[in-house]
Enzyme design. Structure first.
Site, short mmCIF file in Angstrom:
data_model
loop_
_atom_site.label_atom_id
_atom_site.label_comp_id
_atom_site.label_asym_id
_atom_site.label_seq_id
_atom_site.Cartn_x
_atom_site.Cartn_y
_atom_site.Cartn_z
CG ASP A 115 7.37 39.61 89.26
OD1 ASP A 115 8.25 38.82 88.88
OD2 ASP A 115 7.48 40.34 90.26
CG ASP A 174 14.04 36.82 91.01
OD1 ASP A 174 15.22 37.19 91.10
OD2 ASP A 174 13.33 36.58 92.00
#
Length: 395
Positions: A115, A174
């Site tokens: 991330d 994602d």
């Protein structure tokens, strides 16, 4: 003048007036949204601990929850501040945005999961677009290099989460969003390897994550040595074979963005295919704000996911720029429908939600986490969509 020609001219004039009025209405709505966002975030910034970032607001508990900068959503708050500053030039917002970048900067070395793109690109990347500050650029280039440490050559993909009892080497949809950092860095002083990693990952995801109808699995687990798929499952969706709404939005945004950098037709084709799945889905409500999962059993009583809608709106506005006239009109119309809904039905009351802009998002319903709450990334992609609308529609 012939009657048919006269009617054609009159119809054209009426259409022009209608389009002009519609654009003026959207211009006014966006201006109101931007002023509202500034007022809300001035409230929010008074409530957030100096060493944390706002994560969500839970209306059921009337509770603001903040996280450390090592949580995946930490970059969205500073990024939203920069987008609000871009719209309003408010000096208080600018001061807070700069302060929060200082807190976020150590994450340029973060390797705990994939991330880093969300953390650094949404914060420093947004700031650099506005300021061209060389220090911000250096942070972005460092973060991009850090991101490659999770690249697994045998998989031709970036491993999302660490190995656990549940997964060997999972890649989640994602992860497509984090490729923007790599592509941008490769074209702005970084190496060609950064873009190679991003495109290998996008190709692997294109091959293994998607079903024939254009929907995607949430998680694909791999053998790191051979790249063989071990399983396809969900983590935040209703079921392994269901279409988790935010996952579909991540895919739509990700392949549209990858086409921006590479101009590879397969990425654009995939973006159109995902858009078709979303926009023609019989479970998509009229206001285009999806239920948390397109296959949730309790539709039409299932919770909506405003965060997925915000990502969709922003992605559709970009996809429209790479589309033929008919597609462009349709995508802009759908994005407009979403933005109108988010600006009315799903917008916080003035002074409400502890300062968040939007309501009714869903983080992880199967884990009963962040259900019907305000989420930092919903605000970020909403503000990004408003900015894109001004750039590309209200020229």
């Amino acid at each position: 003048m012939k009657p048919i020609l006269r009617l054609t001219i009159v119809a054209g004039l009426l259409l022009s007036v209608f389009v002009s009025d519609a654009q003026q209405n959207m211009r006014a709505l966006i201006k109101e949204d931007e002023a509202f966002a500034a007022a809300q975030y001035k409230l929010l910034m008074q409530k957030v601990p100096v060493d944390k970032m706002p994560q969500n607001y839970d209306p059921a508990k009337d509770q603001l929850n903040a996280s450390g900068v090592d949580w995946w959503t930490s970059g969205f708050y500073p990024g939203t501040l920069w987008l609000i500053y871009k719209a309003t030039k408010d000096p208080q917002i600018l001061a807070e945005a700069k302060k929060r970048l200082t807190i976020e900067e150590p994450m340029k070395y973060y390797t705990g999961n994939h991330d880093i793109g969300f953390m650094i690109n949404c914060s420093f990347g947004t700031a650099y677009q506005l300021t061209k500050d060389s220090h911000y650029k250096d942070v972005l280039l460092t973060a991009a290099q850090t991101a490659t440490k999770r690249y697994r050559r045998g998989m031709h993909a970036i491993q999302s989460w660490n190995k656990s009892k549940k997964f060997n080497a999972p890649v989640i949809i994602d992860n497509m969003m984090n490729l923007e950092l790599l592509e941008w860095a490769s074209g702005n002083g970084g190496t060609k390897y950064l873009a190679e990693v991003a495109e290998n990952h996008a190709n692997t995801t294109l091959k293994n994550h998607f079903r024939p109808d254009g929907s995607s699995y949430h998680v694909v687990d791999y053998d790191t040595a051979t790249g063989a798929v071990l399983k396809r499952v969900t983590h935040q969706g209703y079921a392994d074979a269901s279409a988790w709404s935010r996952g579909q939005a991540w895919g739509l945004y990700g392949y549209t963005m990858m086409y921006r950098f590479t101009k590879k037709p397969e990425y654009l084709a995939q973006a159109h295919k995902i858009a078709a799945f979303i926009l023609t889905n019989p479970h998509l409500p009229a206001d285009k704000v999806p239920y948390w999962d397109f296959d949730a059993l309790d539709i039409p009583h299932a919770p909506r996911d405003v965060s997925a809608a915000a990502v969709m709106a922003s992605a559709l506005l970009e996809l429209a720029q790479y589309s033929n006239a008919k597609q462009k009109t349709a995508y802009i119309s759908d994005a407009t429908t979403i933005l109108k809904a988010l600006s009315t039905t799903y917008r916080s009351k003035p002074g409400g939600s502890k300062g968040f802009i939007l309501t009714q998002s869903v983080g992880n319903l199967p884990s009963k986490s962040e259900v019907n709450v305000s989420l930092s990334y919903a605000d970020y992609y909403f503000m990004e969509a408003l900015d894109r609308y001004k750039q590309w529609v209200l020229k």
